[in-house]
Scaffold this active site. Structure first.
Site: not given
Length: 556
Positions: A71, A73, A94, A105, A273, A301, A381, A409
């Site tokens: 998200k 990214t 954030r 994480k 979140a 999230f 991907f 990405w």
């Protein structure tokens, strides 16, 4: 293939003064933190208030899985793509918490060629905002304990203290402690608790405050304890507001950095979140809207948590109106929701994709209830097949929204061009009729039940006796019109992290409810959600290092 940190370390950053000039700011509008980071001056924020607002784009996602969604990214890549298209765009994010960085994480700077930099400084101490929040919170705790030690004229009941100390690190051993041990002069013996800084009410207050005056009002309303007659005791009662505001005065000002492609990024605040409201600061978002034609922000999230709170708490409190919502998913994550093991996600599996895509469908359905146009993007991907992509595209079309493939990405802004064009086209052709999903006047229990049933899909909601008693007390104190901030696992639409896809027929269990009077919302805790996370068996900290010449490794 280069790692995220290696890509960030090779970035060709511009001096932050040059980045600021892209949004019509000069050096006098900034307080520099070295060459590549700065805080906005209060004068700059005030001067730009009369500027027209740009368009607000929210990026959210399906429920997170071990397969990854990306998200942040996508948020960064979309901003870079907008600027490639000649649009004046700013990203609003954030700040990362140290706990996840050294836990499991990782950081929150994006990934690949869609990152904000300097990545290492951002993921570590940055400009000190979280330290200021921690200090202000713990000063309040120290003042409370000192008041009881010095005679307790406010008649604070040590069994009814609700403020907790905080620390921006995962440390399960501090969840439940005893303080005041030792000699009589060492304080009143009582049970105490620690939460992670990003779950503290001071963090929420900073992120929802419009200015210093509003900050002080909110701090003063914080309920820290109750007296022997069950009356609330606030930070104002402890005469702590001025000192707390002083510690927070610099932290209240948003931070400016840049992406790998030198797109301006305003990064400020960082409530989680799953246990807080999950959005960057109101001040950062509003400042960004005055400086750019398009502001891309993200909420933590999945959409059931971050987006719901962005729309029902932040937008309601700040008068914000999103123009478009981008919902991020991956084929791999959808197959994981369909029951495929993580090791097998690279194989084509249309049956599992069909089974798991209902998670995406529920999030589309939820977001459309707010009256805001929704677009879906798939982080691609190399293992994704044409048949799988076509299946998701048709599913999105059948559910009333478009879908584009994102490759931000691997390709940065170039990989987000199709998404940027889709977002721009959506904003130009579809009107946003945003409205929060529930009314202020609904009773607290009804608001909680409404979210659980409408957003999560619960069949019934069960309130523990303790929660029912707390709700009555909160409403009796006059806080019944506050919105609700749900504390829930991020991994499932339910309160059971093992229930993937789109669970049905489940019961949501509300075990505790309390008011954050300064932040202006009521918190409802579900299931076994923890406000102080622990470290995993193999913490990320074990792999993080710095060489003698200052090169950092293992930070991601």
């Amino acid at each position: 293939m280069l790692t995220d940190i290696e890509i960030a370390q090779q970035a060709k950053m511009k001096k932050i003064r040059e980045v600021a000039s892209l949004i019509d700011l000069n050096e006098d509008d900034l307080e520099l933190y070295g060459n590549y980071m700065a805080k906005f001056s209060d004068e700059a924020i005030e001067r730009t208030r009369s500027n027209p607002d740009g368009k607000l784009i929210l990026v959210t996602a399906i429920n997170p899985t071990p397969a990854g969604e990306g998200k942040t990214t996508v948020t960064i890549g979309l901003g870079q793509a907008m600027n490639r298209l000649g649009k004046k765009a700013v990203i609003a994010l954030r700040e990362p918490s140290l706990g996840p960085c050294f836990g499991i994480k990782g950081g929150a700077a994006g990934g690949g060629y869609s990152q904000v930099v300097p990545m290492e400084k951002l993921n570590l101490h940055f400009t000190g905002d979280f330290h200021a929040i921690t200090s202000a919170n713990n000063l309040l705790c120290a003042m409370l304990d000192n008041h009881m030690q010095q005679g307790n004229s406010l008649r604070i009941d040590p069994k009814r203290i609700v403020i907790k100390r905080c620390l921006d690190m995962n440390d399960r051993a501090l969840r439940n402690i005893v303080i005041g041990m030792g000699a009589r002069t060492d304080g009143v013996v009582r049970e105490d608790h620690f939460i992670i800084t990003v779950a503290s009410e001071v963090m929420a207050i900073l992120c929802l405050s419009e200015d210093l005056s509003d900050l002080k009002r909110r701090l003063g309303r914080m309920i820290v304890a109750y007296d022997y007659d069950n009356n609330p005791i606030t930070a104002a009662d402890l005469k702590c507001v001025g000192s707390m505001a002083l510690l927070l005065k610099d932290a209240l000002r948003p931070n400016l950095i840049q992406t790998l492609e030198n797109t301006p990024a305003i990064v400020h605040g960082g409530p989680f979140a799953n246990i807080a409201h999950g959005c960057n600061s109101v001040r950062a978002t509003k400042t960004a809207l005055k400086l750019a034609d398009y502001v891309i922000t993200e909420a933590g999230f999945g959409a059931d948590l971050g987006a719901e709170k962005f729309l029902d708490i932040k937008c309601r409190k700040a008068g914000l109106k999103p123009d478009c919502i981008v919902l991020v998913a991956t084929v791999r994550a959808l197959k994981y929701n369909g029951g495929v093991a993580k090791t097998d996600l690279g194989e084509e599996n249309l049956e599992a994709l069909e089974k798991g895509i209902v998670n995406l469908g529920k999030h589309i359905e939820n977001l459309q209830k707010y009256g805001v146009p929704v677009v879906v993007t798939l982080n691609r991907f190399v293992s994704d097949t044409d048949a799988e992509l076509a299946f998701v595209e048709k599913y999105c079309k059948d559910n009333g929204c478009t879908m584009t493939v994102s490759e931000v990405w691997a390709k940065g802004g170039e990989g987000g061009m199709a998404l940027a064009e889709d977002v721009l086209r959506t904003i130009e052709t579809k009107e946003s009729n945003f409205k929060p999903i529930y009314d202020d006047d609904m009773p607290i229990a009804d608001k909680i039940s409404f979210i659980c049933k409408e957003i999560y899909g619960a069949e019934q909601v069960v309130f523990a006796k303790q929660a029912e008693t707390a709700i009555k007390k909160i409403e009796d104190m006059g806080f019944g019109k506050f919105p609700v901030c749900m504390a829930k696992t991020q991994y499932s639409l339910s309160d059971d992290p093992s229930l993937l896809g789109r669970p049905e027929g489940f019961t949501m269990n509300i075990r505790e409810v309390y008011v954050s009077a300064g932040a202006g919302f009521v918190v409802a805790l579900t299931g076994s959600i923890m406000t102080m996370p622990g470290l995993p068996k193999v913490p990320a900290a074990e792999k993080i290092d710095i060489t003698d010449d200052g090169v950092i490794s293992g930070l991601f």
